[in-house]
Design an enzyme around this catalytic site. Structure first.
Site, mmCIF file in Angstrom:
data_model
loop_
_atom_site.group_PDB
_atom_site.id
_atom_site.type_symbol
_atom_site.label_atom_id
_atom_site.label_comp_id
_atom_site.label_asym_id
_atom_site.label_seq_id
_atom_site.Cartn_x
_atom_site.Cartn_y
_atom_site.Cartn_z
ATOM 1 N N GLN A 51 13.784 14.985 -1.687
ATOM 2 C CA GLN A 51 14.233 13.662 -1.771
ATOM 3 C C GLN A 51 15.809 13.604 -1.432
ATOM 4 O O GLN A 51 16.305 12.384 -1.107
ATOM 5 C CB GLN A 51 13.642 12.997 -3.026
ATOM 6 N N CYS A 90 7.770 5.858 -6.471
ATOM 7 C CA CYS A 90 8.427 7.246 -6.263
ATOM 8 C C CYS A 90 9.923 6.733 -5.643
ATOM 9 O O CYS A 90 9.906 5.555 -4.875
ATOM 10 C CB CYS A 90 7.834 7.680 -4.727
ATOM 11 N N HIS A 132 3.205 14.745 -9.292
ATOM 12 C CA HIS A 132 3.990 14.101 -8.171
ATOM 13 C C HIS A 132 5.017 14.969 -7.618
ATOM 14 O O HIS A 132 5.105 14.984 -6.408
ATOM 15 C CB HIS A 132 4.235 12.638 -8.674
ATOM 16 N N GLU A 133 6.017 15.246 -8.451
ATOM 17 C CA GLU A 133 7.205 16.164 -8.106
ATOM 18 C C GLU A 133 6.727 17.543 -7.485
ATOM 19 O O GLU A 133 7.251 17.926 -6.618
ATOM 20 C CB GLU A 133 8.022 16.510 -9.210
HETATM 21 NI NI NI Z 1 8.302 10.957 -5.630
#
Ligand code: NI
Length: 155
Positions: A51, A90, A132-133
């Site tokens: 990210q 997110c 999720h991560e």
């Molecule tokens: Ni995310």
């Protein structure tokens, strides 16, 4: 201390598989420190290295439960229990929330910033965050797994 730019949904980096971390050095520690600053600044609970444009298997989370920042390097989910269905968002998809099915409880093993392996188990929101991560490190985003997007009147 430095804030890093968070990549948004259309960025191809978010959809690539990350490589393992092999060097537990100053560069990794700087990344981790910057990610923590960026996460806290964004008021999120989890942030994965891709990210911020780094294709390495690293994520951090801070559930705001007093345990502080958990740093997970080369994480692997080793066991899950049950399922939960709930809203998820997110930092790379600001303003979007979706119903995503996740395990109710998840256990991972990961390395810390010095390369030492540890186990960490979480349930509910923490389990959701671990999954999720971890997905981010394989180029999978929550919208790839969603049941459906929430409309603005639902959140
Ligand atoms: Ni995310």
């Amino acid at each position: 201390m430095a804030l890093r730019n968070i990549l948004k949904d259309s960025d191809p980096v978010l959809h690539k598989k990350c490589r393992a971390v092999t060097d537990f050095d100053d560069r990794l520690w700087q990344l981790l420190d910057d990610m923590a600053d960026t996460l806290h600044h964004s008021e999120g609970v989890g942030l994965a290295a891709p990210q911020v444009g780094v294709l390495r298997r690293v994520f951090i989370m801070d559930m705001g439960d007093g345990k502080g920042v958990i740093e997970a390097i080369n994480p692997e989910i080793v066991e899950t229990w049950g399922t939960q269905e709930g809203a998820e968002g997110c930092l790379s998809f600001p303003g979007e929330y979706a119903i995503v099915k996740r395990p109710k409880k998840a256990r991972m093993k990961a390395q810390d910033r010095n390369g030492k392996w540890f186990y960490f188990t979480g349930d509910d929101l923490t389990a959701r965050c671990i999954c999720h991560e971890s997905d981010h490190l394989d180029g999978i985003v929550f919208k790839d797994r969603m049941e459906r997007l929430l409309s603005p009147d639902e959140y």
